[in-house]
Design a protein around this motif. Structure first.
Motif, PDB file in Angstrom:
ATOM      1  N   PHE A  94       0.837  -1.208   0.000  1.00  0.00           N
ATOM      2  CA  PHE A  94       0.000   0.000   0.000  1.00  0.00           C
ATOM      3  C   PHE A  94       0.870   1.256   0.000  1.00  0.00           C
ATOM      4  O   PHE A  94       0.560   2.252  -0.644  1.00  0.00           O
ATOM      5  CB  PHE A  94      -0.898  -0.013   1.247  1.00  0.00           C
ATOM      6  CG  PHE A  94      -1.913   1.109   1.299  1.00  0.00           C
ATOM      7  CD1 PHE A  94      -3.026   1.101   0.477  1.00  0.00           C
ATOM      8  CD2 PHE A  94      -1.761   2.172   2.188  1.00  0.00           C
ATOM      9  CE1 PHE A  94      -3.973   2.127   0.523  1.00  0.00           C
ATOM     10  CE2 PHE A  94      -2.693   3.197   2.249  1.00  0.00           C
ATOM     11  CZ  PHE A  94      -3.805   3.175   1.415  1.00  0.00           C
ATOM     12  N   ARG A 100       1.852   1.207  -6.936  1.00  0.00           N
ATOM     13  CA  ARG A 100       0.564   1.915  -6.855  1.00  0.00           C
ATOM     14  C   ARG A 100      -0.273   1.806  -8.124  1.00  0.00           C
ATOM     15  O   ARG A 100      -1.481   1.602  -8.063  1.00  0.00           O
ATOM     16  CB  ARG A 100       0.777   3.372  -6.448  1.00  0.00           C
ATOM     17  CG  ARG A 100      -0.541   4.044  -6.100  1.00  0.00           C
ATOM     18  CD  ARG A 100      -0.430   5.053  -5.025  1.00  0.00           C
ATOM     19  NE  ARG A 100       0.251   4.556  -3.853  1.00  0.00           N
ATOM     20  CZ  ARG A 100       0.795   5.346  -2.933  1.00  0.00           C
ATOM     21  NH1 ARG A 100       0.734   6.651  -3.076  1.00  0.00           N
ATOM     22  NH2 ARG A 100       1.392   4.823  -1.889  1.00  0.00           N
ATOM     23  N   GLU A 104      -4.227   0.838  -7.780  1.00  0.00           N
ATOM     24  CA  GLU A 104      -5.016   2.061  -7.545  1.00  0.00           C
ATOM     25  C   GLU A 104      -5.734   2.447  -8.835  1.00  0.00           C
ATOM     26  O   GLU A 104      -5.122   3.025  -9.747  1.00  0.00           O
ATOM     27  CB  GLU A 104      -4.084   3.169  -7.039  1.00  0.00           C
ATOM     28  CG  GLU A 104      -4.677   4.552  -6.858  1.00  0.00           C
ATOM     29  CD  GLU A 104      -5.849   4.645  -5.899  1.00  0.00           C
ATOM     30  OE1 GLU A 104      -6.954   4.287  -6.344  1.00  0.00           O
ATOM     31  OE2 GLU A 104      -5.655   5.092  -4.753  1.00  0.00           O
ATOM     32  N   GLN A 125      -0.599  13.278  -6.569  1.00  0.00           N
ATOM     33  CA  GLN A 125      -1.297  12.394  -7.503  1.00  0.00           C
ATOM     34  C   GLN A 125      -2.382  13.158  -8.254  1.00  0.00           C
ATOM     35  O   GLN A 125      -3.019  14.047  -7.689  1.00  0.00           O
ATOM     36  CB  GLN A 125      -1.975  11.240  -6.745  1.00  0.00           C
ATOM     37  CG  GLN A 125      -1.012  10.359  -5.995  1.00  0.00           C
ATOM     38  CD  GLN A 125      -1.648   9.111  -5.370  1.00  0.00           C
ATOM     39  OE1 GLN A 125      -0.939   8.177  -5.056  1.00  0.00           O
ATOM     40  NE2 GLN A 125      -2.953   9.083  -5.193  1.00  0.00           N
ATOM     41  N   ILE A 130     -14.063  12.275 -13.057  1.00  0.00           N
ATOM     42  CA  ILE A 130     -15.371  11.624 -13.025  1.00  0.00           C
ATOM     43  C   ILE A 130     -16.416  12.645 -13.432  1.00  0.00           C
ATOM     44  O   ILE A 130     -16.573  13.680 -12.765  1.00  0.00           O
ATOM     45  CB  ILE A 130     -15.682  11.030 -11.632  1.00  0.00           C
ATOM     46  CG1 ILE A 130     -14.681   9.898 -11.335  1.00  0.00           C
ATOM     47  CG2 ILE A 130     -17.110  10.492 -11.568  1.00  0.00           C
ATOM     48  CD1 ILE A 130     -14.726   9.389  -9.920  1.00  0.00           C
ATOM     49  N   ALA A 133     -18.016  16.212 -12.685  1.00  0.00           N
ATOM     50  CA  ALA A 133     -17.180  17.093 -11.845  1.00  0.00           C
ATOM     51  C   ALA A 133     -15.816  17.327 -12.501  1.00  0.00           C
ATOM     52  O   ALA A 133     -15.447  16.640 -13.454  1.00  0.00           O
ATOM     53  CB  ALA A 133     -17.003  16.448 -10.470  1.00  0.00           C
ATOM     54  N   ASN A 163      -2.148   8.164   5.506  1.00  0.00           N
ATOM     55  CA  ASN A 163      -1.964   9.181   4.466  1.00  0.00           C
ATOM     56  C   ASN A 163      -2.752  10.410   4.875  1.00  0.00           C
ATOM     57  O   ASN A 163      -3.915  10.293   5.268  1.00  0.00           O
ATOM     58  CB  ASN A 163      -2.533   8.697   3.119  1.00  0.00           C
ATOM     59  CG  ASN A 163      -1.769   7.517   2.541  1.00  0.00           C
ATOM     60  OD1 ASN A 163      -0.651   7.231   2.949  1.00  0.00           O
ATOM     61  ND2 ASN A 163      -2.378   6.834   1.584  1.00  0.00           N
ATOM     62  N   VAL A 185      -6.448   9.036   5.515  1.00  0.00           N
ATOM     63  CA  VAL A 185      -6.675   7.607   5.297  1.00  0.00           C
ATOM     64  C   VAL A 185      -5.807   6.821   6.272  1.00  0.00           C
ATOM     65  O   VAL A 185      -4.664   7.196   6.538  1.00  0.00           O
ATOM     66  CB  VAL A 185      -6.318   7.241   3.828  1.00  0.00           C
ATOM     67  CG1 VAL A 185      -6.109   5.753   3.648  1.00  0.00           C
ATOM     68  CG2 VAL A 185      -7.383   7.751   2.859  1.00  0.00           C
ATOM     69  N   TYR A 213      -9.698  -0.304   7.229  1.00  0.00           N
ATOM     70  CA  TYR A 213      -9.362   0.822   6.355  1.00  0.00           C
ATOM     71  C   TYR A 213     -10.347   1.943   6.660  1.00  0.00           C
ATOM     72  O   TYR A 213     -11.565   1.743   6.577  1.00  0.00           O
ATOM     73  CB  TYR A 213      -9.462   0.393   4.887  1.00  0.00           C
ATOM     74  CG  TYR A 213      -9.259   1.535   3.902  1.00  0.00           C
ATOM     75  CD1 TYR A 213      -7.993   1.878   3.446  1.00  0.00           C
ATOM     76  CD2 TYR A 213     -10.346   2.268   3.428  1.00  0.00           C
ATOM     77  CE1 TYR A 213      -7.803   2.929   2.547  1.00  0.00           C
ATOM     78  CE2 TYR A 213     -10.173   3.319   2.529  1.00  0.00           C
ATOM     79  CZ  TYR A 213      -8.894   3.640   2.102  1.00  0.00           C
ATOM     80  OH  TYR A 213      -8.715   4.682   1.214  1.00  0.00           O
ATOM     81  N   LEU A 228     -21.245  11.552  -6.019  1.00  0.00           N
ATOM     82  CA  LEU A 228     -20.109  11.231  -5.161  1.00  0.00           C
ATOM     83  C   LEU A 228     -20.390   9.972  -4.326  1.00  0.00           C
ATOM     84  O   LEU A 228     -19.558   9.063  -4.255  1.00  0.00           O
ATOM     85  CB  LEU A 228     -19.839  12.425  -4.246  1.00  0.00           C
ATOM     86  CG  LEU A 228     -18.440  12.580  -3.711  1.00  0.00           C
ATOM     87  CD1 LEU A 228     -17.406  12.520  -4.814  1.00  0.00           C
ATOM     88  CD2 LEU A 228     -18.317  13.900  -2.970  1.00  0.00           C
ATOM     89  N   GLU A 235     -16.554   2.386  -5.842  1.00  0.00           N
ATOM     90  CA  GLU A 235     -15.081   2.374  -5.884  1.00  0.00           C
ATOM     91  C   GLU A 235     -14.412   1.792  -4.633  1.00  0.00           C
ATOM     92  O   GLU A 235     -13.362   1.161  -4.753  1.00  0.00           O
ATOM     93  CB  GLU A 235     -14.536   3.778  -6.145  1.00  0.00           C
ATOM     94  CG  GLU A 235     -14.883   4.342  -7.517  1.00  0.00           C
ATOM     95  CD  GLU A 235     -14.341   3.525  -8.692  1.00  0.00           C
ATOM     96  OE1 GLU A 235     -13.235   2.956  -8.575  1.00  0.00           O
ATOM     97  OE2 GLU A 235     -15.039   3.456  -9.714  1.00  0.00           O
TER      98      GLU A 235
HETATM   99  O1  6CM Z   1      -6.407   4.939  -0.092  1.00  0.00           O
HETATM  100  C1  6CM Z   1      -6.384   4.765  -1.283  1.00  0.00           C
HETATM  101  N1  6CM Z   1      -5.399   5.194  -2.068  1.00  0.00           N
HETATM  102  C2  6CM Z   1      -4.224   5.900  -1.613  1.00  0.00           C
HETATM  103  C3  6CM Z   1      -3.167   5.895  -2.674  1.00  0.00           C
HETATM  104  O2  6CM Z   1      -3.604   6.451  -3.866  1.00  0.00           O
HETATM  105  C4  6CM Z   1      -4.506   7.318  -1.146  1.00  0.00           C
HETATM  106  C5  6CM Z   1      -5.389   8.088  -2.052  1.00  0.00           C
HETATM  107  C6  6CM Z   1      -6.629   8.383  -1.899  1.00  0.00           C
HETATM  108  C7  6CM Z   1      -7.400   9.191  -2.877  1.00  0.00           C
HETATM  109  C8  6CM Z   1      -8.834   9.035  -2.621  1.00  0.00           C
HETATM  110  C9  6CM Z   1      -9.674   9.853  -3.535  1.00  0.00           C
HETATM  111  C10 6CM Z   1     -10.037   9.161  -4.782  1.00  0.00           C
HETATM  112  C11 6CM Z   1     -11.327   9.671  -5.321  1.00  0.00           C
HETATM  113  C12 6CM Z   1     -11.140  10.193  -6.700  1.00  0.00           C
HETATM  114  C13 6CM Z   1     -12.399  10.575  -7.370  1.00  0.00           C
HETATM  115  C14 6CM Z   1     -13.082  11.792  -6.784  1.00  0.00           C
HETATM  116  C15 6CM Z   1     -13.929  12.446  -7.807  1.00  0.00           C
HETATM  117  C16 6CM Z   1     -14.803  13.500  -7.228  1.00  0.00           C
HETATM  118  C17 6CM Z   1     -15.928  13.868  -8.149  1.00  0.00           C
HETATM  119  C18 6CM Z   1     -17.015  12.840  -8.289  1.00  0.00           C
HETATM  120  C19 6CM Z   1     -18.329  13.383  -8.740  1.00  0.00           C
HETATM  121  O3  6CM Z   1      -4.955   7.254   0.174  1.00  0.00           O
HETATM  122  C20 6CM Z   1      -7.542   4.020  -1.972  1.00  0.00           C
HETATM  123  C21 6CM Z   1      -8.587   4.987  -2.367  1.00  0.00           C
HETATM  124  C22 6CM Z   1      -9.796   4.343  -2.952  1.00  0.00           C
HETATM  125  C23 6CM Z   1     -10.811   5.365  -3.356  1.00  0.00           C
HETATM  126  C24 6CM Z   1     -12.062   4.762  -3.899  1.00  0.00           C
END
Ligand code: 6CM
Length: 258
Positions: A94, A100, A104, A125, A130, A133, A163, A185, A213, A228, A235
């Protein structure tokens, strides 16, 4: 010192990490301790309002509906139990940037902006857009930590990765096409060993890992609540299943990393 898998390990893991001198260290250390103690609580113990929104085999996902300034920031808590892998292995895959892209699915691009120490990195990152948005990006520190198993001193240590979003003057938020997401996270993993009765060496059949988690994600700007919540519902289970399957597959022919 005690013996584990034939290796001598110190009684208490080091209380601080080599990142101790860094400007972010006080925040990292405080937040990691906080997140780990929250993650250790069961859903029944961490307040009311948790609703089960996804279930598949041993996996259960709960969320609490919350909004801040009209934006969905639903805290999520997921628990899962997976056979054949350890908490150290889960946290390793992770945390490490080189894996990643393999698990991911929300990722478009990832950069390590700073290596604070072996166990602490700064990531930038961009995530897949999506509709309807805007695209999102994230800038966060990531810290991996071994914690003593105070419930069972002879059991394997607990491992965690936290994180958390931070800022960096050279990467200001919301200046390009992306809206900055804010996230906290925590992945917490506890390994259980059921040694073979006949004294045979411990194999992957004898290990099980309990995974917790937790996440809170603020989308940082306009995103329709219903879209969302639908995205999260789809997801998060996909992420946890895919990530644990990735670790199972990656480790199956490797020596066990306790
Ligand atoms: O924890 C996870 N991944 C880690 C490594 O990448 C890190 C990142 C987290 C990002 C979480 C946000 C992702 C959402 C992206 C889409 C948002 C779009 C908004 C608009 C929608 C209408 O902690 C796993 C994360 C799993 C997320 C599903």
């Amino acid at each position: 010192e005690r013996l584990k898998a034939g290796k001598a390990i110190p009684d208490t893991p080091p209380p601080t990490s080599p990142a101790g001198q860094h400007r972010l260290w006080p925040e990292i250390d405080t937040l990691v301790k906080q997140q780990v103690s929250m993650a250790r609580l069961g859903v029944g113990e961490c307040g009311a309002g948790w609703q089960l929104f996804a279930e598949d085999g041993e996996m259960r996902m709960y969320r609490r509906e919350e909004e801040v300034d009209g934006m969905v920031v639903d805290p999520l808590k997921a628990v899962h139990t997976v056979k054949g892998i350890t908490g150290h292995e889960l946290c390793h895959y992770f945390f490490k940037p080189e894996y990643r892209y393999d698990w991911e699915t929300t990722l478009e691009n990832m950069q390590v902006l700073e290596t604070i120490s072996d166990d602490t990195l700064l990531f930038f990152q961009t995530h897949k857009r999506i509709w309807p948005a805007s695209q999102r990006d994230t800038l966060f520190w990531s810290h991996m930590r071994r914690l003593p198993n105070d419930q069972d001193r002879d059991g394997p240590d607990i491992w965690a990765v936290v994180n958390n979003s931070t800022d960096l003057a050279s990467y200001p938020p919301n200046t390009g096409k992306c809206v900055r997401i804010f996230l906290t996270v925590c992945l917490l993993c506890q390994t259980r060993i059921d040694p073979p009765k006949d004294g045979a060496p411990i194999s992957r059949d004898n290990i099980t890992c309990k995974i917790t988690y937790c996440s809170v994600v603020n989308p940082g700007g306009w995103a329709p609540a219903s879209v969302l919540r639908a995205v999260y519902k789809r997801e998060y289970p996909k992420f946890l299943k895919r990530f644990t399957a990735f670790v199972t597959n990656k480790t199956k022919d490797k020596p066990i990393m306790f």
